[in-house]
Design a protein around this motif. Sequence first.
Motif, PDB file in Angstrom:
ATOM      1  N   CYS A  73     -26.164  19.435  19.034  1.00 35.44           N
ATOM      2  CA  CYS A  73     -24.763  19.832  19.106  1.00 35.44           C
ATOM      3  C   CYS A  73     -23.952  18.638  19.610  1.00 35.44           C
ATOM      4  CB  CYS A  73     -24.567  21.029  20.032  1.00 35.44           C
ATOM      5  SG  CYS A  73     -22.811  21.444  20.181  1.00 35.44           S
ATOM      6  N   CYS A  78     -18.174  21.819  23.631  1.00 39.96           N
ATOM      7  CA  CYS A  78     -19.302  22.716  23.928  1.00 39.96           C
ATOM      8  C   CYS A  78     -19.860  22.409  25.305  1.00 39.96           C
ATOM      9  CB  CYS A  78     -20.403  22.545  22.884  1.00 39.96           C
ATOM     10  SG  CYS A  78     -21.841  23.595  23.204  1.00 39.96           S
ATOM     11  N   CYS A  92     -25.004  25.585  16.485  1.00 40.20           N
ATOM     12  CA  CYS A  92     -25.250  25.680  17.926  1.00 40.20           C
ATOM     13  C   CYS A  92     -25.066  27.139  18.344  1.00 40.20           C
ATOM     14  CB  CYS A  92     -24.267  24.786  18.671  1.00 40.20           C
ATOM     15  SG  CYS A  92     -24.333  24.996  20.464  1.00 40.20           S
ATOM     16  N   CYS A  95     -21.791  27.303  20.954  1.00 40.54           N
ATOM     17  CA  CYS A  95     -20.396  27.153  20.522  1.00 40.54           C
ATOM     18  C   CYS A  95     -20.210  27.525  19.045  1.00 40.54           C
ATOM     19  CB  CYS A  95     -19.926  25.719  20.742  1.00 40.54           C
ATOM     20  SG  CYS A  95     -20.736  24.509  19.664  1.00 40.54           S
TER      21      CYS A  95
END
Length: 196
Positions: A73, A78, A92, A95
């Motif tokens: 990610c 995030c 992810c 997020c």
Amino acid sequence: MSMFGHVFVKDNKYKLKGDFHHLTPNIPIRNADEGWKLMGVTNPRDMTYIHSYGGEAPFFEALGEGKLLATRCDNPDCEFKGTIYEPFRIHCADCLGKNTIIDITELAKNTAKVHTFMVCERVGAFNILDKPVKFINIEFEGVATILMSYLSVGEPEIGMKVVPIFKTKNPTCTILDLSWVPDGTKKEELPQGFAF
Ligand SMILES: [Zn+2]
């Protein structure tokens, strides 16, 4: 003789060639204890299922090229930015952003260890692995998740250093193209079609 079903994509559509299901005759089930009285029939069914890899396709393509891909990610917003996932996660889970694909082949060669394992003497239908199957969960340095795979040489032990091997000769394009051997295994000991 029927031809296996083949699929390719053109103009963003599946194009099908060959047979995807076969009509096979029923066979009566009879009772030997009651004068071979009819009890039922078998319904043989043979079909080809079209399984789409979607966003995971690069992972399976890379195995045949001797590469292990993971994802990370990179979303600056995030909370868990920078987290690496193996098995390969398209998105992810924190997020829901799209992850970046990264190559962790070298990381795997240098840091992969057996987290835990399970030896299976019995297997389910359609298994093509040699028995007993030595399933291993693998941990990598800096990777948040563990990967389920199988050991091709030797006996698994918790904490054992392992290295990935890839079916680069006639790859099946499935997860079976990836396997593991203890660190220090010689090239000659690898299963047929596999390379480091
Ligand atoms: Zn994220």
